[in-house]
Scaffold this active site. Structure first.
Site, short mmCIF file in Angstrom:
data_model
loop_
_atom_site.label_atom_id
_atom_site.label_comp_id
_atom_site.label_asym_id
_atom_site.label_seq_id
_atom_site.Cartn_x
_atom_site.Cartn_y
_atom_site.Cartn_z
N HIS A 139 -48.43 -56.62 0.11
CA HIS A 139 -48.96 -55.91 -1.08
C HIS A 139 -49.38 -56.87 -2.24
CE1 HIS A 139 -49.83 -51.73 -0.41
NE2 HIS A 139 -48.39 -51.20 0.09
N HIS A 153 -44.29 -55.05 4.96
CA HIS A 153 -45.27 -54.23 4.58
C HIS A 153 -45.36 -54.55 2.89
CE1 HIS A 153 -47.58 -50.40 4.12
NE2 HIS A 153 -46.92 -50.69 2.75
N GLU A 154 -44.29 -54.51 2.08
CA GLU A 154 -44.33 -54.65 0.63
C GLU A 154 -44.66 -55.77 0.26
OE1 GLU A 154 -44.76 -51.79 -0.94
OE2 GLU A 154 -43.76 -50.46 0.68
N CYS A 186 -48.63 -45.67 3.62
CA CYS A 186 -48.45 -46.43 2.24
C CYS A 186 -48.87 -45.54 1.35
CB CYS A 186 -49.69 -47.63 2.52
SG CYS A 186 -49.68 -48.35 0.85
N LEU A 187 -48.11 -45.46 0.27
CA LEU A 187 -48.36 -44.63 -0.73
C LEU A 187 -50.09 -44.78 -1.39
CD1 LEU A 187 -45.09 -44.71 -2.99
CD2 LEU A 187 -45.80 -42.80 -1.69
N GLY A 220 -40.89 -47.61 -0.26
CA GLY A 220 -41.21 -48.87 -0.78
C GLY A 220 -42.37 -48.60 -1.72
N GLN A 246 -49.08 -52.04 -6.73
CA GLN A 246 -49.80 -50.55 -6.42
C GLN A 246 -49.95 -49.76 -7.69
OE1 GLN A 246 -46.68 -50.09 -2.94
NE2 GLN A 246 -48.11 -48.69 -2.28
C1 QAP Z 1 -44.09 -48.71 3.48
O1 QAP Z 1 -44.66 -46.47 2.65
C2 QAP Z 1 -43.72 -48.24 4.93
O2 QAP Z 1 -49.42 -41.20 3.36
C3 QAP Z 1 -43.54 -47.47 2.62
O3 QAP Z 1 -48.91 -39.00 2.06
C4 QAP Z 1 -44.06 -47.16 5.42
O4 QAP Z 1 -43.31 -45.32 1.38
C5 QAP Z 1 -42.85 -49.22 5.50
C6 QAP Z 1 -46.18 -41.84 1.85
C7 QAP Z 1 -43.61 -46.84 6.98
C8 QAP Z 1 -42.35 -48.99 6.66
C9 QAP Z 1 -42.66 -47.82 7.66
C10 QAP Z 1 -47.12 -42.05 2.40
C11 QAP Z 1 -45.78 -40.78 1.12
C12 QAP Z 1 -45.11 -43.18 1.79
C13 QAP Z 1 -48.25 -41.09 2.47
C14 QAP Z 1 -44.45 -45.50 2.13
C15 QAP Z 1 -47.94 -39.94 1.86
C16 QAP Z 1 -46.74 -39.76 1.34
C17 QAP Z 1 -45.25 -44.38 1.95
CO CO Z 2 -47.79 -49.83 0.90
#
Ligand code: QAP
Ligand code: CO
Length: 170
Positions: A138, A134-135, A92-93, A46, A51
């Site tokens: 943001h 979550h999104e 989270c990215l 997401g 971001q």
């Molecule tokens: C939000 O998060 C989310 O730390 C999206 O090193 C996350 O795409 C919603 C990511 C979990 C529900 C459950 C994070 C990639 C990606 C990192 C992501 C990383 C590389 C996070």
């Molecule tokens: Co995020």
């Protein structure tokens, strides 16, 4: 199409409240395409426009499973459909390398517009419900680390600031 740089916590630009998209035109569609490319490149499920430092109410989601197609959320709103809460490990990215449990309503109804500007509605549970919430956070300048204790958030901040300094000197 282009991969755009992703802002990282504690960058204050992540605290900006995004503005509604007035019309879904070619520029918005190009933004959506860049967001998918940026999200896939970074290995995310997401990404909110916030971001990548674009303060418009646009989100892309791709859980990358059999059940769910990629989703575009323009001007999203949601209501919770139950008082039941669900705890899930979130990342989270914009907070790379950190994953912590967050509790949120487990069932929601989303209303949004798609890449063509057509309105749609869907009900979500599980990972999709978590990801939408979550999104949407943001777009309101909120991060999952805001749900953690002050101590946990401060430790994550310190580690990310140090990592950035190391990055800058190498
Ligand atoms: C939000 O998060 C989310 O730390 C999206 O090193 C996350 O795409 C919603 C990511 C979990 C529900 C459950 C994070 C990639 C990606 C990192 C992501 C990383 C590389 C996070
Ligand atoms: Co995020």
């Amino acid at each position: 199409m282009a991969i755009r740089p992703i802002l990282e916590f504690p960058d204050t630009r992540l605290r900006t409240i995004a503005k509604p998209v007035p019309v879904v035109d070619a520029a918005i569609q190009a933004l959506v395409d860049d967001m998918f490319e940026t999200m896939y490149d970074a290995g995310g499920i997401g990404l909110a426009a916030t971001q990548i430092d674009v303060h418009l109410r646009v989100i892309v989601i791709d859980l990358q499973d059999e059940e769910h197609a990629p989703l575009v959320l323009i001007n999203p709103t949601f209501e919770t459909l139950t008082d039941t809460l669900d705890e899930m490990q979130e990342g989270c990215l914009s907070v790379p390398g950190f994953y912590e449990p967050v509790t949120r309503p487990e069932r929601i109804r989303l209303r949004a517009q798609d890449r063509d500007g057509s309105p749609y509605e869907l009900e979500a549970t599980g990972l999709l419900a978590v990801c939408i919430q979550h999104e949407c956070d943001h777009l309101n300048g909120k991060l999952f680390v805001d749900y953690l204790s002050n101590l946990k958030r401060a430790r994550i901040r310190t580690k990310l600031v140090k990592a950035k300094k190391v990055e800058a000197t190498s």
